[in-house]
Write a protein that holds these residues in place. Structure first.
Motif, mmCIF file in Angstrom:
data_model
loop_
_atom_site.group_PDB
_atom_site.id
_atom_site.type_symbol
_atom_site.label_atom_id
_atom_site.label_comp_id
_atom_site.label_asym_id
_atom_site.label_seq_id
_atom_site.Cartn_x
_atom_site.Cartn_y
_atom_site.Cartn_z
ATOM 1 N N GLY A 189 -10.124 -29.629 90.028
ATOM 2 C CA GLY A 189 -10.277 -28.484 89.157
ATOM 3 C C GLY A 189 -9.722 -27.186 89.717
ATOM 4 N N ARG A 190 -9.107 -27.246 90.874
ATOM 5 C CA ARG A 190 -8.580 -26.031 91.497
ATOM 6 C C ARG A 190 -7.068 -25.935 91.321
ATOM 7 N N VAL A 191 -6.593 -24.708 91.357
ATOM 8 C CA VAL A 191 -5.162 -24.422 91.250
ATOM 9 C C VAL A 191 -4.720 -23.774 92.553
ATOM 10 N N VAL A 192 -3.743 -24.392 93.192
ATOM 11 C CA VAL A 192 -3.274 -23.966 94.513
ATOM 12 C C VAL A 192 -1.840 -23.465 94.407
ATOM 13 N N ILE A 193 -1.581 -22.262 94.894
ATOM 14 C CA ILE A 193 -0.216 -21.752 95.035
ATOM 15 C C ILE A 193 0.236 -21.981 96.467
ATOM 16 N N ALA A 209 -5.869 -34.331 96.981
ATOM 17 C CA ALA A 209 -7.270 -33.900 97.011
ATOM 18 C C ALA A 209 -7.768 -33.464 95.643
ATOM 19 N N GLY A 210 -6.872 -33.462 94.634
ATOM 20 C CA GLY A 210 -7.294 -33.216 93.267
ATOM 21 C C GLY A 210 -6.836 -31.920 92.639
ATOM 22 N N ALA A 255 0.985 -37.983 92.487
ATOM 23 C CA ALA A 255 -0.425 -38.019 92.896
ATOM 24 C C ALA A 255 -1.361 -37.812 91.707
ATOM 25 N N GLY A 256 -0.787 -37.686 90.508
ATOM 26 C CA GLY A 256 -1.584 -37.562 89.300
ATOM 27 C C GLY A 256 -1.982 -36.149 88.929
ATOM 28 N N ARG A 257 -1.329 -35.143 89.540
ATOM 29 C CA ARG A 257 -1.683 -33.762 89.261
ATOM 30 C C ARG A 257 -0.512 -33.014 88.628
ATOM 31 N N ARG A 258 -0.796 -31.859 88.063
ATOM 32 C CA ARG A 258 0.233 -31.050 87.421
ATOM 33 C C ARG A 258 0.922 -30.157 88.457
ATOM 34 N N ALA A 259 2.223 -29.920 88.225
ATOM 35 C CA ALA A 259 3.003 -29.061 89.112
ATOM 36 C C ALA A 259 3.741 -28.019 88.288
ATOM 37 N N ALA A 311 -9.257 -24.956 102.514
ATOM 38 C CA ALA A 311 -9.175 -24.602 101.096
ATOM 39 C C ALA A 311 -10.392 -25.054 100.306
ATOM 40 N N SER A 312 -11.138 -25.986 100.852
ATOM 41 C CA SER A 312 -12.207 -26.645 100.102
ATOM 42 C C SER A 312 -13.572 -26.041 100.395
ATOM 43 N N ASN A 313 -14.572 -26.505 99.640
ATOM 44 C CA ASN A 313 -15.952 -26.066 99.862
ATOM 45 C C ASN A 313 -16.511 -26.542 101.193
ATOM 46 N N ALA A 314 -15.846 -27.507 101.823
ATOM 47 C CA ALA A 314 -16.292 -27.978 103.136
ATOM 48 C C ALA A 314 -16.220 -26.864 104.172
ATOM 49 N N ALA A 315 -15.351 -25.887 103.948
ATOM 50 C CA ALA A 315 -15.224 -24.732 104.846
ATOM 51 C C ALA A 315 -15.836 -23.483 104.210
#
Length: 253
Positions: A11-15, A34-35, A58-62, A232-236
């Motif tokens: 659900g996240r958008v990464v630049i 990672a989604g 990987a199944g994601r949008r670019a 980048a994730s909630n793990a950090a």
């Protein structure tokens, strides 16, 4: 939610800037795996198409956006295009960078300025543009270098200065935007990984540094990308203002 779920970027958008080659490609693929949906920014649009294929596989949008980070207006346009396409910006990876290895007495003002302009100023303009629209829980990961911490035998004053400045920029933005905006900002200081940049080194250069690599080898780009996904994730979620050296122990040898 399990601990492993916290490492997901669903659900996240990464630049990602500098996504046309080298480590930027590994970062883009890892974020997609990672989604995350990924926005690919660089000056060389033709090469971004290959990175976009990896993201889509990987199944994601670019989304491809031609961007020269030295131009603040282009950084703003990058963010505008991202919001127009995806509605949000959750993560910025400030990866765009160039290097030189010139003796300090022979480096021209233009050569020095070009390194600072891309590596430092470009990272700031991109962060500034993203910081205006990012919501609490967002993250910025700046790509510094161990050469911002130590030396490695080559004359790289401009590059080293730019990367040391990235570490300072990371601390300051983390302080400014932490409690006020809820944005975490961290940096990664890579050691020596296979990339276009290390491919320019003279034969034997890396072998000569082997004694300073505690783990006795150069890094795999996937190992660096894993650190990026973590930051980048909630793990950090409780990590900000830090510079993480991913260098096989180079900076402690």
């Amino acid at each position: 939610m399990t601990v492993l779920d916290k490492f997901r970027l669903d659900g996240r958008v990464v630049i990602i800037t500098g996504a046309s080659s080298g480590l930027g490609v590994s970062f883009a693929e890892a974020c997609a795996q990672a989604g995350a949906d990924v926005v690919l920014a660089a000056r060389r649009v033709d090469k971004l198409k290959d990175t976009a294929t990896l993201v889509r596989n990987a199944g994601r949008r670019a989304l491809i956006v031609r961007t020269d980070v030295v131009d603040p207006d282009q950084c703003t346009a990058l963010v505008d295009a991202t919001v127009s396409e995806f509605g949000q910006v959750d993560v910025l990876v400030n990866n765009a960078g160039i290097a030189s290895a010139l003796p300090a007495t022979r480096e021209s003002p233009d050569q020095f300025r070009s390194i600072i302009d891309v590596n430092l100023n470009g990272s700031y303009w991109a962060a500034q543009a993203c910081g205006r629209v990012m919501q609490p829980g967002s993250a910025i990961v700046n790509i510094a270098s161990i050469l911002g911490i130590t030396t490695a035998g080559l004359p790289q004053a401009a590059y080293s200065a730019s990367k040391a400045a990235i570490i300072g920029l990371t601390r300051d933005l983390a302080q400014q935007w932490g409690s006020r905006k809820g944005i975490r900002i961290n940096a990664i200081a890579p050691g020596f990984f296979e990339s276009d940049m290390t491919g320019q080194f003279d034969d034997g250069y890396l072998d000569g540094l082997a004694s300073r690599m505690v783990l006795g080898r150069t890094g795999d780009p996937v190992e660096l990308a894993a650190t990026l996904v973590w930051l980048a994730s909630n793990a950090a979620g409780y990590v900000t203002g830090q510079t993480i050296a991913v260098d096989g122990g180079f900076t402690i040898a």
